[in-house]
Design an enzyme around this catalytic site. Sequence first.
Site, PDB file in Angstrom:
ATOM      1  N   CYS A 169       0.797  -1.225   0.000  1.00 22.22           N
ATOM      2  CA  CYS A 169       0.000   0.000   0.000  1.00 22.22           C
ATOM      3  C   CYS A 169       0.828   1.273   0.000  1.00 22.22           C
ATOM      4  O   CYS A 169       0.263   2.369  -0.058  1.00 22.22           O
ATOM      5  CB  CYS A 169      -0.954  -0.011   1.197  1.00 22.22           C
ATOM      6  SG  CYS A 169      -2.124  -1.375   1.137  1.00 22.22           S
ATOM      7  N   HIS A 309      -2.528   8.367   6.049  1.00 25.59           N
ATOM      8  CA  HIS A 309      -2.902   7.081   5.455  1.00 25.59           C
ATOM      9  C   HIS A 309      -4.364   6.811   5.779  1.00 25.59           C
ATOM     10  O   HIS A 309      -5.132   6.447   4.900  1.00 25.59           O
ATOM     11  CB  HIS A 309      -1.996   5.973   5.993  1.00 25.59           C
ATOM     12  CG  HIS A 309      -2.244   4.642   5.355  1.00 25.59           C
ATOM     13  ND1 HIS A 309      -1.941   4.388   4.038  1.00 25.59           N
ATOM     14  CD2 HIS A 309      -2.773   3.497   5.844  1.00 25.59           C
ATOM     15  CE1 HIS A 309      -2.264   3.145   3.742  1.00 25.59           C
ATOM     16  NE2 HIS A 309      -2.780   2.586   4.820  1.00 25.59           N
ATOM     17  N   GLU A 320      -0.730   5.738  13.336  1.00 18.49           N
ATOM     18  CA  GLU A 320      -0.174   6.938  12.716  1.00 18.49           C
ATOM     19  C   GLU A 320      -0.454   8.194  13.526  1.00 18.49           C
ATOM     20  O   GLU A 320       0.324   9.149  13.458  1.00 18.49           O
ATOM     21  CB  GLU A 320      -0.627   7.092  11.265  1.00 18.49           C
ATOM     22  CG  GLU A 320      -2.075   7.340  11.012  1.00 18.49           C
ATOM     23  CD  GLU A 320      -2.304   7.618   9.515  1.00 18.49           C
ATOM     24  OE1 GLU A 320      -1.459   8.283   8.893  1.00 18.49           O
ATOM     25  OE2 GLU A 320      -3.332   7.170   8.989  1.00 18.49           O
ATOM     26  N   LYS A 341      -9.328   8.617   1.949  1.00 17.64           N
ATOM     27  CA  LYS A 341      -9.892   7.270   1.837  1.00 17.64           C
ATOM     28  C   LYS A 341     -11.330   7.242   2.324  1.00 17.64           C
ATOM     29  O   LYS A 341     -12.089   6.328   1.983  1.00 17.64           O
ATOM     30  CB  LYS A 341      -9.051   6.263   2.626  1.00 17.64           C
ATOM     31  CG  LYS A 341      -7.671   6.004   2.035  1.00 17.64           C
ATOM     32  CD  LYS A 341      -6.920   4.945   2.843  1.00 17.64           C
ATOM     33  CE  LYS A 341      -5.525   4.692   2.301  1.00 17.64           C
ATOM     34  NZ  LYS A 341      -4.596   5.816   2.530  1.00 17.64           N
ATOM     35  N   HIS A 346      -9.822   2.706  -0.369  1.00 19.83           N
ATOM     36  CA  HIS A 346      -8.403   2.357  -0.306  1.00 19.83           C
ATOM     37  C   HIS A 346      -8.048   1.535  -1.548  1.00 19.83           C
ATOM     38  O   HIS A 346      -8.373   0.347  -1.625  1.00 19.83           O
ATOM     39  CB  HIS A 346      -8.130   1.563   0.970  1.00 19.83           C
ATOM     40  CG  HIS A 346      -6.677   1.307   1.241  1.00 19.83           C
ATOM     41  ND1 HIS A 346      -5.678   1.655   0.354  1.00 19.83           N
ATOM     42  CD2 HIS A 346      -6.052   0.730   2.313  1.00 19.83           C
ATOM     43  CE1 HIS A 346      -4.505   1.297   0.863  1.00 19.83           C
ATOM     44  NE2 HIS A 346      -4.708   0.739   2.049  1.00 19.83           N
ATOM     45  N   PHE A 405       1.013  -3.407   4.232  1.00 21.00           N
ATOM     46  CA  PHE A 405       1.285  -4.757   4.690  1.00 21.00           C
ATOM     47  C   PHE A 405       2.739  -5.106   4.394  1.00 21.00           C
ATOM     48  O   PHE A 405       3.288  -4.733   3.367  1.00 21.00           O
ATOM     49  CB  PHE A 405       0.366  -5.754   3.991  1.00 21.00           C
ATOM     50  CG  PHE A 405      -1.041  -5.778   4.522  1.00 21.00           C
ATOM     51  CD1 PHE A 405      -1.420  -4.989   5.587  1.00 21.00           C
ATOM     52  CD2 PHE A 405      -1.996  -6.602   3.947  1.00 21.00           C
ATOM     53  CE1 PHE A 405      -2.717  -5.005   6.078  1.00 21.00           C
ATOM     54  CE2 PHE A 405      -3.302  -6.633   4.422  1.00 21.00           C
ATOM     55  CZ  PHE A 405      -3.665  -5.843   5.483  1.00 21.00           C
TER      56      PHE A 405
END
Length: 422
Positions: A169, A309, A320, A341, A346, A405
């Site tokens: 990502c 993110h 975060e 997002k 996403h 990931f």
Amino acid sequence: MNRRVVITGIGVVAPGGTGAKKFWDLISAGRTATRRITFFDPAPFRSQVAAECDFDPRDEGLSPQQIRRTDRSAQLALVSARECVEDSGLDLAALDPARTGAVVGSAVGCTMGLEEEYVVVSDGGRTWQVSEEYAVPHLFNYYVPSSLAAEVAWDVGAEGPVATVSTGCTSGLDSVGQAVELIAEGSADVMVAGAADAPISPITMACFDAIKATTPRNDDPSTASRPFDRTRNGFVLGEGSAMFVLEDLDHALRRGAYVYAEIAGFASRCNAFHMTGLRPDGKEMAEAIRVALARSGTAPEDIDYINAHGSGTLQNDRHETAAFKRSLGAHAYRTPVSSIKSMIGHSLGAIGSLEIAACALAMRNGMVPPTANLHTPDPDCDLDYVPLVARERRVDTVLSVGSGFGGFQSAMILRRPEGKPA
């Protein structure tokens, strides 16, 4: 050699419309483009919502041959690449092709084409030993992610450095970061760079269902993506592409190009911890932010906006939030933060590039896009997340981050080009 690198062209294909203007209109208005999946029957799946692009490659000018040989992800990349080149005003024929390159990021490559072809060659999954004689002749291109970058390079005539970056990502940030480094070191003068992913397929939905990463909130798809909200319960899968023309600043100024932003600093780190898990202290993301700030000569107090993110999973949003506090100190509490997002889902490897586009457009338009669906803040996420409505604000310096990931953490600093050199 350490040349300054700037964005002079933006191209976007995103949920809610094709083109950078439609993209900005959607996110600045706080509208959501998430809906019940229409690409296939989602009834068997735990999560049945996604952010789909209303995209027809024929309407976007791709030839029948291009459509036949390319996966949807490559088609998204081609259309956004053409827009960014047109937006930049570059005369491709006047460029030295050996000094022009392309880098395309993607987390899952040609997922849709691969799955569709597997269904055919396996007779709907009934045959264990598949027969290649039923496959399309371009199936090999689907297996090789480098075909995404090759298609873009062929389309723009790039004969210099060409690569595909696949770091989950963070691919959309990392691909642009690599292109910036190629220009800064003198290996290229112009790069077409960005990312594309089209992962909305049964196999992808099944994979995320298995680890409960996507939201099961199927009753109201428009409010399913809820970054930083106490009621969040997973992300909404999306698709899309954003591509950029990147140039050496002197090259851009000589031709009188409009400059959206300078990419002043970039860094990437890995937590070496867990394939999908995150430590709550945000240490690795904070380290990526610290290095990006240092490379750009930017102080924490210079950051005017953070593009988070903000996936909408419980652990990511807290992770975060901790990283911002750890890297920016008290200034984190004074800095507006938002997650797009919440509006476009996403799109895995593509989202980092879409977020760079959002940052550049926020700088141009003097407005911070909101975090949609943020009605009930999580007490553990106690920063200024710009809920529901966009905020007018002069934005000179932006921090954009990504988390993926595998433990990948990336950070990028964008600023107005009249700022001090990197």
